[in-house]
Design an enzyme around this catalytic site. Structure first.
Site, short mmCIF file in Angstrom:
data_model
loop_
_atom_site.label_atom_id
_atom_site.label_comp_id
_atom_site.label_asym_id
_atom_site.label_seq_id
_atom_site.Cartn_x
_atom_site.Cartn_y
_atom_site.Cartn_z
N ASN A 87 -42.03 -30.91 -25.37
CA ASN A 87 -41.26 -30.10 -24.42
C ASN A 87 -42.00 -28.85 -23.97
O ASN A 87 -41.80 -28.36 -22.86
CB ASN A 87 -39.87 -29.77 -24.98
N GLY A 107 -38.80 -32.55 -39.58
CA GLY A 107 -39.16 -31.35 -40.32
C GLY A 107 -38.80 -31.45 -41.79
O GLY A 107 -39.57 -31.05 -42.67
N GLU A 126 -40.50 -25.21 -37.21
CA GLU A 126 -39.60 -24.67 -36.19
C GLU A 126 -38.85 -25.85 -35.62
O GLU A 126 -39.46 -26.75 -35.03
CB GLU A 126 -40.41 -23.92 -35.13
N CYS A 178 -35.97 -25.66 -27.14
CA CYS A 178 -35.35 -25.25 -28.41
C CYS A 178 -34.40 -24.10 -28.16
O CYS A 178 -33.46 -23.89 -28.90
CB CYS A 178 -36.40 -24.76 -29.40
C1 UN1 Z 1 -39.30 -24.25 -27.16
O1 UN1 Z 1 -38.38 -24.72 -26.49
O2 UN1 Z 1 -39.61 -24.79 -28.24
O3 UN1 Z 1 -38.30 -18.93 -24.83
C2 UN1 Z 1 -40.12 -23.11 -26.74
C3 UN1 Z 1 -38.54 -19.97 -24.22
C4 UN1 Z 1 -39.97 -20.39 -24.05
C5 UN1 Z 1 -40.44 -21.17 -25.23
C6 UN1 Z 1 -39.53 -22.30 -25.64
N1 UN1 Z 1 -40.78 -19.21 -23.89
O4 UN1 Z 1 -37.65 -20.66 -23.77
#
Ligand code: UN1
Length: 493
Positions: A150, A231, A248, A282
């Site tokens: 992603n 994970g 993460e 995320c």
């Molecule tokens: C992610 O989705 O794992 O803060 C990273 C954000 C981006 C990074 C996302 N700078 O949404």
């Protein structure tokens, strides 16, 4: 059609397995290339190269190591547009976001290059006379990186750049869906002058390549971003070997909208965080915790704005929502929407795959809004990783914070309010690694720590100075220049 190869000890090679997986554009179904599928044998070759290269690299002064990172930063910057196009074509995010993601890697490269002249430790007074005390950071050795599709270059940059500037070597398994951008990133390291063996790229599945990396005694630490399920498996396997892991994983991020919020601003923030990257961040907003006084107004404004969102191929600059990564993902999102309906949540908009006209060639899902969602429903507690957002009504700030905190994840949260007291209370009590005031849940900047509480992670952070803690050991050094035995805690008392 491109053939995507491994990069081991400075050579581009195919796996001896002879197996390949097709790389496709999720918006159009077009086959872009095929990627070699490696075995434990190639992981071993990569580790041997990494171990040998790291022996010399750790002795290169950090400011000199940083020169390579500066070169990489310049190259990333010069190729920003080209890289964004590649990223969008294999991953699907709209081109503006593709550019933003490459910018994140550029920022990280300049920032970590600067660390070459910092890598601060502490000098502190000794408790004894004629004695000097300090702590320094030393590299861990070989870092195994396992990265998701992603954010295929940003997350790879969060992990590889601090690893390298701190004097480690890297073995990297990128996601099978995004090998093209991974190869480009490695080519940039190569062109930047990184000595052979310091970054090794090994394509393949998690069950073969990922598993072999975690098991390999030559890999000292694993940094992973991806699902909770994987994970947990990595942690169990690495834990048995006492191997360091930085994990993460999931999120179930919420935007709180209080009764005194600027509603138009809140709607902007929610739309961006919920439907940007088709909800596949995320940090995506998948819950809106709305004060009941503004719930109705929020619903109608969101629905109105959602009706204008244009779906399509992210390479078309007028498109706002791209595809989801593949058919399985589209089906999983759809099954969550069915679960929501069965649980009794009210579906206000969207709720099905989008497949009219040209969209039929790709994997699209309509931006979807549920309301009257209860905090214990599955759609309010499990990560969906798609363009689906649920409104949960609450009556007070205390209730909003409690609802935010009751999920098992703790990555990002946001509050829209004009009341500074409420904002500070939220900053104190929201149990997430990232908190936004009057902005959506996405948009982390690279010089701050990125990660979350509870089951989102295992206490480590990507990016920021904090990421150096993953890739270094602390060494405490005492120099006694008294010329006699001085026993700490004894001779001075
Ligand atoms: C992610 O989705 O794992 O803060 C990273 C954000 C981006 C990074 C996302 N700078 O949404």
């Amino acid at each position: 059609m491109k053939t995507l190869l491994n990069y081991i000890n400075g050579n581009w090679t195919a796996s001896a397995s002879g197996e390949y997986v097709k790389v496709t554009n999720p918006a159009t179904g077009e086959v872009l290339g095929e990627v070699t599928q490696s075995t434990a044998e190639e992981v071993d070759q990569a580790v041997q190269a990494a171990v040998a290269a790291q022996r010399a690299w750790r002795l290169v002064p950090a400011p000199e190591r940083a020169e390579v990172l500066y070169n990489a930063a310049h190259l990333l910057k010069a190729r920003k547009e080209e890289l964004a196009q590649i990223l969008t074509s294999e991953m699907g995010k709209v081109i503006d976001e593709g550019r933003g993601e490459v910018q994140e890697a550029i920022d990280m490269a300049y920032y970590m290059a600067g660390e070459g002249r910092r890598l601060f430790g502490d000098t502190v007074p000794s408790e004894l006379r004629h004695k000097f005390a300090m702590s320094i950071r030393v590299p861990v050795g070989v870092a195994g990186l396992i990265t998701p599709w992603n954010f295929p270059i940003a997350i790879a940059s969060w992990k590889s750049l601090p690893a390298l500037v701190a004097g480690n070597a890297v073995v990297w398994k990128p996601a099978t869906e995004t090998p093209m951008i991974a190869c480009e990133f490695v080519r940039i390291y190569e062109e930047a002058g990184l000595p052979a063996g310091l970054v090794n790229l090994v394509h393949g599945s998690g069950s073969v390549v990922g598993h072999a990396m975690v098991a390999h005694p030559g890999i000292d630490l694993i940094s992973f971003t991806g699902s909770n399920e994987v994970g947990k498996r990595i942690n169990a396997q690495a834990g048995a070997l006492l191997k360091r892991t930085s994990l993460e994983m999931g999120g179930k991020n919420a935007v709180i909208v209080m009764d005194d919020a600027d509603l138009e601003l809140a709607v902007d923030g929610i739309l961006w965080s919920a439907f940007g990257t088709s909800g596949q961040r995320c940090t995506a907003c998948s819950r809106v915790i709305a004060h009941e006084a503004v719930k109705d107004a929020l619903e109608s404004r969101l629905l109105e704005r959602m009706s204008h969102l244009k779906l399509g191929n992210g390479l078309d600059a007028s498109v706002q929502v791209g595809p989801v990564i593949n058919r399985a993902s589209r089906d999983r999102i759809d099954s969550y929407v069915r679960v929501g309906v069965e649980e009794g949540a009210k579906l206000l908009g969207g709720g099905k795959p989008a497949a009219e006209g040209a969209l039929a060639e790709g994997h699209f899902y309509e931006p979807t809004l549920f309301t009257d969602v209860k905090p214990d429903m599955r759609i309010a507690t499990e990560e969906i990783f798609g363009p689906v957002v649920s409104i949960l009504p609450v009556g007070s700030l205390e209730e909003a914070i409690a609802v935010n905190n009751r999920v098992e994840f703790g990555l990002s949260s946001a509050i829209f309010t004009r009341d500074i007291n409420r904002a500070y209370e939220a900053m104190r009590d929201l149990d997430t690694g990232i908190v936004y005031v009057n902005a959506g849940t996405s948009g982390a900047e690279i010089h701050l720590p990125f990660g979350g509480t509870k089951r989102t992670g295992n206490g480590h952070r990507d990016s920021g100075v904090a990421s150096l803690d993953v890739y270094t050991e602390w060494k405490s050094i005492y120099i006694d220049y008294s010329g006699k035995l001085q026993r700490a805690q004894i001779d001075n008392y």
